[in-house]
Design a protein around this motif. Structure first.
Motif, mmCIF file in Angstrom:
data_model
loop_
_atom_site.group_PDB
_atom_site.id
_atom_site.type_symbol
_atom_site.label_atom_id
_atom_site.label_comp_id
_atom_site.label_asym_id
_atom_site.label_seq_id
_atom_site.Cartn_x
_atom_site.Cartn_y
_atom_site.Cartn_z
ATOM 1 N N GLU A 173 0.839 -1.309 -0.274
ATOM 2 C CA GLU A 173 -0.047 -0.036 0.019
ATOM 3 C C GLU A 173 0.769 1.272 -0.058
ATOM 4 O OE1 GLU A 173 -4.109 1.759 0.166
ATOM 5 O OE2 GLU A 173 -3.187 -0.264 -0.360
ATOM 6 N N ASP A 174 1.824 1.141 0.811
ATOM 7 C CA ASP A 174 2.887 2.161 0.681
ATOM 8 C C ASP A 174 3.653 2.621 -0.576
ATOM 9 O OD1 ASP A 174 4.025 4.323 2.728
ATOM 10 O OD2 ASP A 174 5.820 3.272 1.863
ATOM 11 N N GLN A 175 4.081 1.555 -1.121
ATOM 12 C CA GLN A 175 4.834 1.555 -2.238
ATOM 13 C C GLN A 175 4.428 1.765 -3.676
ATOM 14 O OE1 GLN A 175 8.454 2.076 -2.040
ATOM 15 N NE2 GLN A 175 7.665 2.529 0.002
ATOM 16 N N ILE A 176 3.180 0.968 -4.032
ATOM 17 C CA ILE A 176 2.744 1.036 -5.403
ATOM 18 C C ILE A 176 1.932 2.112 -5.581
ATOM 19 C CG2 ILE A 176 2.447 -1.652 -5.114
ATOM 20 C CD1 ILE A 176 -0.602 -1.352 -4.759
ATOM 21 N N PRO A 177 2.019 2.638 -6.996
ATOM 22 C CA PRO A 177 1.432 3.557 -7.584
ATOM 23 C C PRO A 177 -0.269 3.684 -7.192
ATOM 24 C CG PRO A 177 1.942 2.300 -9.224
ATOM 25 C CD PRO A 177 2.309 1.567 -8.137
ATOM 26 N N ALA A 178 -0.869 5.048 -6.953
ATOM 27 C CA ALA A 178 -2.221 5.220 -6.859
ATOM 28 C C ALA A 178 -2.920 5.064 -8.341
ATOM 29 C CB ALA A 178 -2.451 6.528 -6.239
ATOM 30 N N GLU A 179 -2.145 5.311 -9.422
ATOM 31 C CA GLU A 179 -2.634 5.112 -10.762
ATOM 32 C C GLU A 179 -1.613 4.393 -11.514
ATOM 33 O OE1 GLU A 179 -3.374 9.085 -12.246
ATOM 34 O OE2 GLU A 179 -5.008 9.742 -10.671
ATOM 35 N N GLY A 180 -2.179 3.786 -12.577
ATOM 36 C CA GLY A 180 -1.456 3.252 -13.662
ATOM 37 C C GLY A 180 -0.984 1.868 -13.049
ATOM 38 N N PHE A 181 0.161 1.249 -13.699
ATOM 39 C CA PHE A 181 0.972 -0.005 -13.006
ATOM 40 C C PHE A 181 2.248 0.277 -12.592
ATOM 41 C CE2 PHE A 181 -2.119 -1.092 -16.752
ATOM 42 C CZ PHE A 181 -2.712 -2.000 -16.005
ATOM 43 N N LYS A 211 -9.355 -17.509 3.327
ATOM 44 C CA LYS A 211 -10.494 -17.956 3.796
ATOM 45 C C LYS A 211 -10.459 -18.306 5.079
ATOM 46 C CE LYS A 211 -13.685 -21.800 3.055
ATOM 47 N NZ LYS A 211 -14.083 -22.873 2.044
ATOM 48 N N LEU A 212 -9.463 -19.074 5.440
ATOM 49 C CA LEU A 212 -9.139 -19.447 6.799
ATOM 50 C C LEU A 212 -9.142 -18.400 7.971
ATOM 51 C CD1 LEU A 212 -8.230 -21.636 8.964
ATOM 52 C CD2 LEU A 212 -5.890 -21.021 8.155
ATOM 53 N N ALA A 213 -8.723 -17.359 7.444
ATOM 54 C CA ALA A 213 -8.398 -16.145 8.397
ATOM 55 C C ALA A 213 -9.372 -15.116 8.012
ATOM 56 C CB ALA A 213 -6.812 -15.538 8.124
ATOM 57 N N GLN A 214 -10.345 -15.317 7.077
ATOM 58 C CA GLN A 214 -11.455 -14.472 6.988
ATOM 59 C C GLN A 214 -10.839 -12.974 6.547
ATOM 60 O OE1 GLN A 214 -15.022 -15.119 6.533
ATOM 61 N NE2 GLN A 214 -13.874 -16.771 6.167
ATOM 62 N N TYR A 215 -9.695 -12.813 5.778
ATOM 63 C CA TYR A 215 -8.820 -11.738 5.490
ATOM 64 C C TYR A 215 -9.470 -10.943 4.225
ATOM 65 C CZ TYR A 215 -5.057 -8.558 5.657
ATOM 66 O OH TYR A 215 -4.001 -7.398 5.625
ATOM 67 N N ASP A 216 -9.634 -9.855 4.561
ATOM 68 C CA ASP A 216 -10.150 -8.856 3.279
ATOM 69 C C ASP A 216 -9.050 -7.965 2.731
ATOM 70 O OD1 ASP A 216 -11.428 -7.327 1.529
ATOM 71 O OD2 ASP A 216 -12.824 -6.708 3.044
ATOM 72 N N PHE A 217 -8.352 -8.128 1.688
ATOM 73 C CA PHE A 217 -7.313 -7.363 1.110
ATOM 74 C C PHE A 217 -8.079 -6.055 0.892
ATOM 75 C CE2 PHE A 217 -4.248 -10.414 0.730
ATOM 76 C CZ PHE A 217 -3.192 -10.188 0.898
ATOM 77 N N GLY A 218 -9.508 -5.934 0.729
ATOM 78 C CA GLY A 218 -10.158 -4.751 0.534
ATOM 79 C C GLY A 218 -9.698 -3.467 1.199
ATOM 80 N N LYS A 219 -9.192 -3.745 2.259
ATOM 81 C CA LYS A 219 -8.850 -2.433 3.540
ATOM 82 C C LYS A 219 -7.570 -1.880 2.974
ATOM 83 C CE LYS A 219 -5.954 -5.155 6.688
ATOM 84 N NZ LYS A 219 -6.020 -5.545 8.066
ATOM 85 N N TRP A 220 -6.702 -2.477 1.852
ATOM 86 C CA TRP A 220 -5.712 -1.717 1.241
ATOM 87 C C TRP A 220 -6.233 -1.195 -0.032
ATOM 88 C CZ3 TRP A 220 -2.488 -1.371 4.903
ATOM 89 C CH2 TRP A 220 -2.189 -2.482 5.728
#
Length: 253
Positions: A173-181, A211-220
């Motif tokens: 989340e800290d390093q990747i761009p907000a737009e593009g690739f 699934k095991l951890a019910q983890y949601d990457f949507g928070k990033w």
């Protein structure tokens, strides 16, 4: 011409042959065969190689057989995996005379011969390989959590998965761009595809761990947005709509 610009249907496989006078002679062979991937009918350690091939414009063939897991020989042909420098593991790749193992080597090779990636710089390829390595580290730890830790302590496995995804999610989340690739190109490269593999494209082991951890990457939010852009790429979208093994769950986990 540079190896990065050789046409896919006439790839030069390079080898150094030791001669009696202690000099090295560069020899070249050509192949018109498609790369042949050998694995099991799951995502696992082969899914990123499949994604790179699809996004990069390479047609591959595959042999998939669960019985090849842990065996020293390929069940279909009886060939020893030692020919690929593997005692028993997979994935394996054959392309003409080339036979290799290890997912990172296979992914890097796929990227090096992909027409779409022929103009990537050494620096861009290094970043792609870094993301491949991160993917492999997360893959290993997800596999440990779902196949080993949860048998002894399910709560500990859940804690481990959440800590793993939080640790790397924060870095992404800290390093990747907000737009593009990631490289700022108009198309995704293996770095972007690795992130997609970790968060979305590949049930075993990433999806099973989520699934095991019910983890949601949507928070990033930036991670989610980048993966959405990768999925929207024409070549990636086509692969995802036709993929055969990415959602496989033979262990019912």
């Amino acid at each position: 011409r540079s190896p990065l610009h050789w046409p896919l249907d006439c790839i030069y496989l390079l080898s150094l042959e030791r001669r009696a006078n202690a000099t090295y002679i560069l020899t070249m062979t050509t192949t018109a065969e498609n790369p042949h991937l050998i694995y099991a009918p799951i995502a696992g350690r082969a899914e990123l190689a499949r994604l790179i091939a699809a996004a990069g414009g390479i047609t591959i063939t595959e042999s998939v057989n669960m019985a090849n897991f842990g065996s020293t020989d390929l069940q279909e042909t009886g060939e020893s995996k030692k020919n690929y420098m593997s005692p028993s593991g997979m994935p394996l790749l054959q392309h003409g005379d080339l036979k290799i193992s290890q997912s990172g080597a296979i992914e890097a090779y796929m990227a090096s011969i992909a027409p779409r990636y022929k103009d990537l710089t050494p620096q861009q390829r290094a970043v792609d390989m870094m993301f491949m390595g991160i993917k492999e580290e997360i893959n290993h730890n997800c596999g440990k959590a779902i196949f080993t830790t949860q048998k002894a302590d399910k709560n500990k496995a859940i804690e481990d998965v959440c800590a793993l995804f939080d640790k790397w999610g924060a870095v992404f989340e800290d390093q990747i761009p907000a737009e593009g690739f990631i490289h700022g190109l108009p198309y995704p490269t293996p770095a972007d595809l690795a992130l997609l593999n970790i968060t979305t494209a590949g049930y075993m082991p990433f999806g099973s761990a989520r699934k095991l951890a019910q983890y949601d990457f949507g928070k990033w939010e930036k991670v989610t947005a980048l993966c959405d852009r990768v999925k929207a790429d024409e070549h990636v979208n086509k692969y995802l709509s036709e993929r055969k093994y990415a959602d496989a769950n033979p262990w019912g986990m």
